[in-house]
Structure formats: C-alpha cells, structure tokens
Design an enzyme around this catalytic site. Structure first.
Site, PDB file in Angstrom:
ATOM      1  N   ASP A 106       0.829  -1.203   0.000  1.00 23.46           N
ATOM      2  CA  ASP A 106       0.000   0.000   0.000  1.00 23.46           C
ATOM      3  C   ASP A 106       0.864   1.255   0.000  1.00 23.46           C
ATOM      4  O   ASP A 106       2.067   1.212   0.240  1.00 23.46           O
ATOM      5  CB  ASP A 106      -0.936   0.014   1.211  1.00 23.46           C
ATOM      6  N   GLU A 159      -0.124  -1.357   5.787  1.00 18.72           N
ATOM      7  CA  GLU A 159       0.958  -0.945   6.691  1.00 18.72           C
ATOM      8  C   GLU A 159       0.861   0.542   7.011  1.00 18.72           C
ATOM      9  O   GLU A 159       1.218   0.966   8.113  1.00 18.72           O
ATOM     10  CB  GLU A 159       2.315  -1.269   6.046  1.00 18.72           C
TER      11      GLU A 159
END
Length: 382
Positions: A78, A140
């Site tokens: 991400d 994350e």
C-alpha cells in the site's frame, strides 16, 4: 507470459493505486498490486498464496523451495494518500527525472519487489536448500492489519526476515513503538455561577495532563537509548476538545496523545500506569474517565546486535546497524520467530511527500545485496 523488464515492473506497480487510509473515502483495495506480484512470481515457479485480511485487503506469501528456515523478503503493497496538485508529474506514472525514478510508492515501498525479482532471477536454476519467501502485506500505512493478521495466525515464516523500508541501504535493528491514545472525561455540566452544580471535565483534564507529564518525566528518567536521535521516550499531547460556552461548567473533555516508547518498554505496562493515575483522578473529581487506544500499538522493535542477520547485513553493507524513529512491521515478523532487520534502498526523507523518488544508483547495489542474502540463507548449507 514473459516477465516485464525491471522498469516496467516498477511502472506497473506504481500505476496500480493501493492507498490505505483511516478515512474511508480515501481508502482503496490493494488487490491489483497483489495480483501483479502473484502473476510474475507464479510464472517464475513460486507457490503463491493470497490471503484476504479484510474485505478488499490482501496479503501475498510467495515461496520458492521448501523446508524449515530460509529467508523472508518483506514489504507492504500500500501507499499513503497523495495530493496530485502538489506533484510535478502524475503520481501513478513512473517518471525518470535525471538520476531518479519518481512515482508514488517507488521508494516506500513498492519498488522493493521488482528488485527482489531481479536479484533472484539468475538463482532459480540452482537447488534451494532452504526456502525464499516473498511477503507483500496490506495496510501498513494505516492499521498494519496485514502484519497483525500474520502474527496472530502464528505460522512460522523463516529463519531471517528483511523488510525493505527506505533506510538508504543501511541496516536498522531498532525502532521506537507507536501508541496513539485517547482519554475521554465525562463530568456534569451546570451553571458557572455555582461550582457545586457540576463537576468540571476541563478541570479534571488539567490534572490528568499534569499526571501524564509526571509519568513522562518518570519514563524519561528511567529509559534512555543513545542510539536514537531523540534518546528518550516521548509523549505528545496532539489535540484537546472540551466544553461549549464560558458560562457552563464543562461536562465533557477529550484528549488525544502520541506516545513513542523505546525498546524494552512494554505498551501494556505503560497503559496500566496511566490507568492507575486516571482512576485516582476520576474519584477525586467525581467524573468518569474512559481511556483507550485510537489504534492498536506498534510495539518497539529491537534485534540482537550479535545475531547472524545483523552481523551479515553489517558486513555486506559496510554500515553498523542503527536505529530509526519510524515504526515498521518488524515486531510482527520477529514474533513469528524471524531474526529481523529493516533494510531498503529508498530515503525516508522523501517518503510520504510529493515527488517521491528512488535514486537509480541504488538499484544495482540493492540487487547485489539481496542476491547475497538469498545465497547465504537459501542456497548455502542450513
């Protein structure tokens, strides 16, 4: 299907949006990134397992070879949100700018995955005595739900793990924890002309903040680690909200704060000390005090300086293992039995900013370093 070139892999991953954010209107699925990696790695002979963590959010665990031990090369799939108007180029298009590649995630940290693939390509026809595992996680940049899910499942991964966060190719073996917490005080409102008519949540919060600053001073006396730029734990009062009018006794007040513990400081022990202080103040002020994390904490991380992985990384990079202030997924991989370090080609100074870049001069050294790590852990004797 033939494998795209290194640059084309970078471009494809950056073109696949995968923002993770606590604001639902900005949050996106990471499935497109996971599917690209699974396709490329599957074509190379990796066994690819895609795990759904929450709706629209996925982890990928790709393995080559089998058996206990081995090496985990890990990163998150991400990115943070972005402001297109502040970029000089399209954030989702890989752009070459002199001696840099520019794009959202090129440094933090989609670019780590093509470099892993480049490193392993010439080794795939050799016998792997221990497995290579490539891990791509979700979220994350927000909740760390991908790494948390792995840790909670408790499935052993490998003997050693390297997380390719931006460290300028210097090994990192320590980082502080991250705790974001909230205290809510519910008092009783009343007319300001007579203090006996209410219980001020604002006055209670004043004493709460004093008690918290006492704890901060205590912890800063007790804990110190010179390897960090800021060697003590920190506590920041980030925002406060309370009351609605000068002529009313304040009935509600809320404080949000950030606590950065050092390795060796247990978040649960810190919370227990805070709760003990709050219980006394709630009784003293005759108010209700609720205290809870805004998000699950990221624990502090420390890997033994004498361990095999730290020693090997220091030898291969020529840099002593150091400490950073930002949090990573390292504590979750460590919990699964991996010796863990953080080591990647990007620079944290340009992460989360318009014009995020990766120096082209870092590509070859990263590939060489990863290849040496794979040879040590996967091709050499167990």
């Amino acid at each position: 299907m033939s494998l795209p070139s290194l640059k084309d892999q970078f471009a494809a991953l950056i073109a696949a949006p995968s923002v993770s954010c606590t604001q639902p209107d900005l949050d996106q699925s990471n499935r497109a990134v996971i599917d690209l990696l699974a396709t490329w790695l599957g074509d190379l002979g990796f066994a690819c397992e895609i795990q759904q963590v929450t709706p629209g959010k996925f982890n990928l665990l790709a393995s080559f070879g089998s058996g206990p031990g081995g090496l985990v090369l890990a990163g998150h799939s991400d990115t943070v949100p972005y402001d297109p108007q502040l970029w000089k180029s399209d954030p989702l298009t890989l752009t070459e700018d002199g001696d840099r590649w520019v794009g959202l995630g090129v440094c933090d940290m989609k670019g780590f995955f093509p470099l892993i693939i480049e490193a392993v390509l010439p080794l795939l026809d050799q016998p792997f005595r221990q497995p290579l595992l490539i891990l791509a996680t979700c979220d994350e940049e927000s909740s760390m739900s991908g790494a948390r899910a792995l840790a909670e499942a408790g499935r052993p991964l490998g003997r050693a793990a390297v997380i390719g966060e931006p460290t300028g190719l210097k090994p990192i073996r320590l980082h502080k924890g991250v705790m974001m917490e909230r205290i809510d005080i519910l008092g009783r409102s009343g007319h300001s002309s007579d203090p006996s008519l209410g219980h001020s949540a604002l006055e209670a919060m004043h004493d709460v903040m004093g008690a918290m600053m006492d704890l901060r001073r205590q912890w800063q006396r007790e804990y110190n680690n010179a390897q960090f730029t800021v060697p003590q734990p920190t506590m920041n009062f980030g925002c406060i909200h309370g009351g609605d009018n000068p002529n009313r006794i304040c009935g509600q007040c809320a404080l949000e704060f950030d606590l950065r513990p050092l390795p060796g400081m247990d978040p649960q022990v810190l919370r227990a000390a805070i709760r003990s202080k709050l219980a006394l103040l709630a009784e003293q002020h005759q108010v209700r005090i609720d205290y809870a994390p805004l998000f699950p904490e990221v624990p502090p991380f420390e890997q033994n300086a004498e361990g095999e992985l730290v020693q090997l990384a220091e030898r291969l990079t020529g840099h002593a293992a150091a400490a950073v202030a930002f949090g990573t997924e390292a504590p979750y991989l460590q919990r699964l039995g991996c010796e863990t370090i953080v080591l990647g080609p990007g620079d944290i100074a340009c992460a989360h900013q318009p014009g995020e870049y990766l120096e082209l001069s870092r590509l070859a050294p990263t590939v060489r370093l990863l290849r040496e790590l794979i040879q040590h852990y996967c091709l050499g004797p167990a």
